[in-house]
Design an enzyme around this catalytic site. Structure first.
Site, PDB file in Angstrom:
ATOM      1  N   PHE A 230       7.708  30.462  74.272  1.00  0.00           N
ATOM      2  CA  PHE A 230       7.123  29.267  74.908  1.00  0.00           C
ATOM      3  C   PHE A 230       8.255  28.231  75.070  1.00  0.00           C
ATOM      4  CE2 PHE A 230       3.831  31.198  72.208  1.00  0.00           C
ATOM      5  CZ  PHE A 230       2.813  31.432  73.123  1.00  0.00           C
ATOM      6  N   ASP A 251       8.804  32.327  78.683  1.00  0.00           N
ATOM      7  CA  ASP A 251       7.746  31.418  79.117  1.00  0.00           C
ATOM      8  C   ASP A 251       7.010  32.092  80.272  1.00  0.00           C
ATOM      9  OD1 ASP A 251       7.369  28.149  78.547  1.00  0.00           O
ATOM     10  OD2 ASP A 251       6.447  28.875  80.411  1.00  0.00           O
ATOM     11  N   SER A 252       5.747  31.725  80.462  1.00  0.00           N
ATOM     12  CA  SER A 252       4.988  32.323  81.569  1.00  0.00           C
ATOM     13  C   SER A 252       5.194  31.551  82.865  1.00  0.00           C
ATOM     14  CB  SER A 252       3.502  32.369  81.209  1.00  0.00           C
ATOM     15  OG  SER A 252       3.057  31.062  80.930  1.00  0.00           O
ATOM     16  N   ASN A 282       3.935  36.781  79.644  1.00  0.00           N
ATOM     17  CA  ASN A 282       2.903  36.269  78.761  1.00  0.00           C
ATOM     18  C   ASN A 282       3.367  36.547  77.325  1.00  0.00           C
ATOM     19  OD1 ASN A 282       0.681  36.165  76.981  1.00  0.00           O
ATOM     20  ND2 ASN A 282      -0.727  36.493  78.692  1.00  0.00           N
ATOM     21  N   ALA A 283       3.506  35.501  76.545  1.00  0.00           N
ATOM     22  CA  ALA A 283       4.099  35.637  75.213  1.00  0.00           C
ATOM     23  C   ALA A 283       3.275  36.574  74.316  1.00  0.00           C
ATOM     24  CB  ALA A 283       4.217  34.270  74.564  1.00  0.00           C
ATOM     25  N   ASP A 303       6.427  27.871  69.857  1.00  0.00           N
ATOM     26  CA  ASP A 303       5.969  26.507  70.178  1.00  0.00           C
ATOM     27  C   ASP A 303       4.941  26.572  71.304  1.00  0.00           C
ATOM     28  OD1 ASP A 303       5.681  23.786  70.354  1.00  0.00           O
ATOM     29  OD2 ASP A 303       7.577  23.442  71.400  1.00  0.00           O
ATOM     30  N   CYS A 343       0.662  22.144  68.078  1.00  0.00           N
ATOM     31  CA  CYS A 343       0.372  20.811  68.609  1.00  0.00           C
ATOM     32  C   CYS A 343      -1.133  20.687  68.856  1.00  0.00           C
ATOM     33  CB  CYS A 343       1.186  20.516  69.865  1.00  0.00           C
ATOM     34  SG  CYS A 343       0.948  21.681  71.192  1.00  0.00           S
TER      35      CYS A 343
HETATM   36  N1  SAH Z   1       9.127  24.553  73.343  1.00  0.00           N
HETATM   37  C1  SAH Z   1       9.005  23.693  74.501  1.00  0.00           C
HETATM   38  C2  SAH Z   1       7.593  23.209  74.766  1.00  0.00           C
HETATM   39  C3  SAH Z   1       6.577  24.287  74.966  1.00  0.00           C
HETATM   40  S1  SAH Z   1       5.163  23.748  75.827  1.00  0.00           S
HETATM   41  C4  SAH Z   1       9.938  22.497  74.354  1.00  0.00           C
HETATM   42  O1  SAH Z   1      10.417  22.239  73.261  1.00  0.00           O
HETATM   43  O2  SAH Z   1      10.184  21.822  75.365  1.00  0.00           O
HETATM   44  C5  SAH Z   1       4.296  25.237  76.022  1.00  0.00           C
HETATM   45  C6  SAH Z   1       4.887  26.196  77.034  1.00  0.00           C
HETATM   46  O3  SAH Z   1       4.138  27.392  76.945  1.00  0.00           O
HETATM   47  C7  SAH Z   1       4.820  25.762  78.497  1.00  0.00           C
HETATM   48  O4  SAH Z   1       6.111  25.794  79.056  1.00  0.00           O
HETATM   49  C8  SAH Z   1       3.918  26.824  79.167  1.00  0.00           C
HETATM   50  O5  SAH Z   1       4.405  27.203  80.466  1.00  0.00           O
HETATM   51  C9  SAH Z   1       4.063  27.992  78.228  1.00  0.00           C
HETATM   52  N2  SAH Z   1       2.930  28.938  78.159  1.00  0.00           N
HETATM   53  C10 SAH Z   1       1.605  28.673  78.137  1.00  0.00           C
HETATM   54  N3  SAH Z   1       0.900  29.815  77.953  1.00  0.00           N
HETATM   55  C11 SAH Z   1       1.808  30.827  77.846  1.00  0.00           C
HETATM   56  C12 SAH Z   1       1.721  32.240  77.627  1.00  0.00           C
HETATM   57  N4  SAH Z   1       0.536  32.849  77.466  1.00  0.00           N
HETATM   58  N5  SAH Z   1       2.846  32.963  77.571  1.00  0.00           N
HETATM   59  C13 SAH Z   1       4.057  32.363  77.713  1.00  0.00           C
HETATM   60  N6  SAH Z   1       4.206  31.034  77.915  1.00  0.00           N
HETATM   61  C14 SAH Z   1       3.107  30.277  77.983  1.00  0.00           C
END
Ligand code: SAH
Length: 373
Positions: A230, A251-252, A282-283, A303, A343
């Protein structure tokens, strides 16, 4: 004797509301307001108890469930002068406590005694959010814009509008845009790492400023092969890279990864010849595949976005965290570090730690760095 300010409307509140105020809470819910028919939306009002004893001065909303947001326990003869002074105080406080960054939250609503006003600084651009009827009135807007200009001389002030908030406050729709200057792109620095900034793009006001100190903490423990799950614009990945042999960000969102890659290029000196690998996926799926294939890392950051937006989501949120954290723990080499964040407002620290401890005991390897947002 009356210590109320003569020109302000008076709002009476219930004994329960009065007790809340006296115990230090700064909100009064509509159910504790005893009649406020003729009060214009967004007024500055005197709050009194049932018998008329003055309890403080507050900002009034005609539509939100949070009817009153306390401005002061005292009478406020000039609310615009108070607004100006509190902005000056908030700026001075940040000057004292912020280290190594020109991007940070400068004004945080109630936390700075400025209910409904958020101001984030990104180097020479200020990004603001207005969240209440009172802060949206012309005199308040004019005052905070002129004070910010005079105190900080920013190249631009941009307003990011959340349409849902305006709807809840029954405010007319408004577009995001420039309130001052014409610059909408810049770069900012956190802990010596540089980031590109586009004031009209991205989530929130553009970056996750609340992770600034956690990036630095994570960098202290990072080593070996690192995975930033993420990763958004690469906040953690870029901080880890100077300390790690290889870094992969996941990231997705493709636009988020494109920005992350540009940020990596901006930091080429800091990163040396190191390339960060960005994977669009997708994570949940990727961690499942990687853990099944026994991929191992020395540093993993999790995160995710919030999983529990309401109390009802708590169980499913904990299941989501459990899945991610369990897989990540399985993928850690001996001596590895897991940096794991939540969060979700409704997932408390105890719930989160219990969820982790369970698996930590089962897996018996590595140690944890736990970071909260
Ligand atoms: N770590 C980052 C903030 C993450 S915010 C920082 O420090 O700036 C959450 C992120 O998760 C977003 O960028 C969103 O695009 C991504 N996201 C949401 N669902 C997801 C999924 N299922 N798989 C991968 N990424 C995802």
């Amino acid at each position: 004797m009356s210590s109320t300010h003569p020109n302000l409307p008076v709002v009476k509140i219930s004994p329960r509301g009065a007790t809340r105020l006296k115990s230090g809470h700064v909100w009064i819910y509509r159910s504790d307001v005893l009649g406020s028919e003729a009060i214009p939306p967004g007024s500055v009002v005197t709050v009194s108890d049932q018998r008329g004893k003055m309890l403080g001065t507050a900002l009034y909303s005609s539509s939100s469930q949070i009817a009153l947001r306390l401005l002061s326990h005292e009478p406020v003869p000039d609310s615009l002068a108070l607004l100006r002074q509190r902005i000056i105080d908030a700026i001075a406080y940040r000057k004292d406590i912020v280290r190594d960054a020109d991007a940070y939250r400068l004004i945080f609503s109630e936390a700075d005694f400025l209910p409904g006003l958020i101001v984030d600084r990104y180097n020479d651009i200020l990004s603001i959010q207005v969240l209440t009827q009172a802060m949206d009135t012309n005199p308040m807007r004019e005052t905070f814009i002129s004070t910010l200009q005079e105190q900080l001389n920013p190249a631009a002030i941009v307003e990011r509008v959340d349409p849902r908030v305006r709807e809840l406050e029954t405010l007319p729709p408004r577009a995001s845009g420039l309130l001052h200057g014409d610059k909408t792109a810049s770069t900012f620095t956190m802990n010596s790492v540089q980031f590109l900034y586009d004031a009209m793009e991205g989530q929130k006001t553009g970056a996750f400023l609340d992770q600034r100190e956690n990036y630095a903490a994570a960098a202290r423990y990072a080593h070996g092969a690192a995975l930033d799950v993420f990763c958004y614009h690469g906040g953690f990945a870029l901080h880890l890279a100077p300390h790690c042999a290889a870094v992969t960000g996941i990231d997705s969102s493709r636009p988020a990864l494109e920005q992350a890659d540009k940020n990596a290029a901006l930091n080429h000196e800091l990163l040396g010849n190191k390339e960060i690998e960005w994977i669009e996926a997708n994570a949940f799926d990727l961690l499942k595949d990687y853990s099944a294939a026994s991929h191992l890392y020395d540093t993993i950051v999790l995160d995710p976005p919030p999983f529990a937006k309401t109390k009802r989501d708590l169980d499913s949120a904990l299941r989501g965290y459990k899945e991610l954290n369990l897989r990540a723990l399985k993928m850690l080499r001996k001596g590895g570090v897991l940096v794991t964040c939540s969060c979700s407002y409704h997932v408390g620290q105890t719930d989160f730690l219990e969820m982790l401890a369970l698996h930590y005991v089962i897996i018996r390897r590595s140690y944890l760095v736990i970071l909260f947002r």
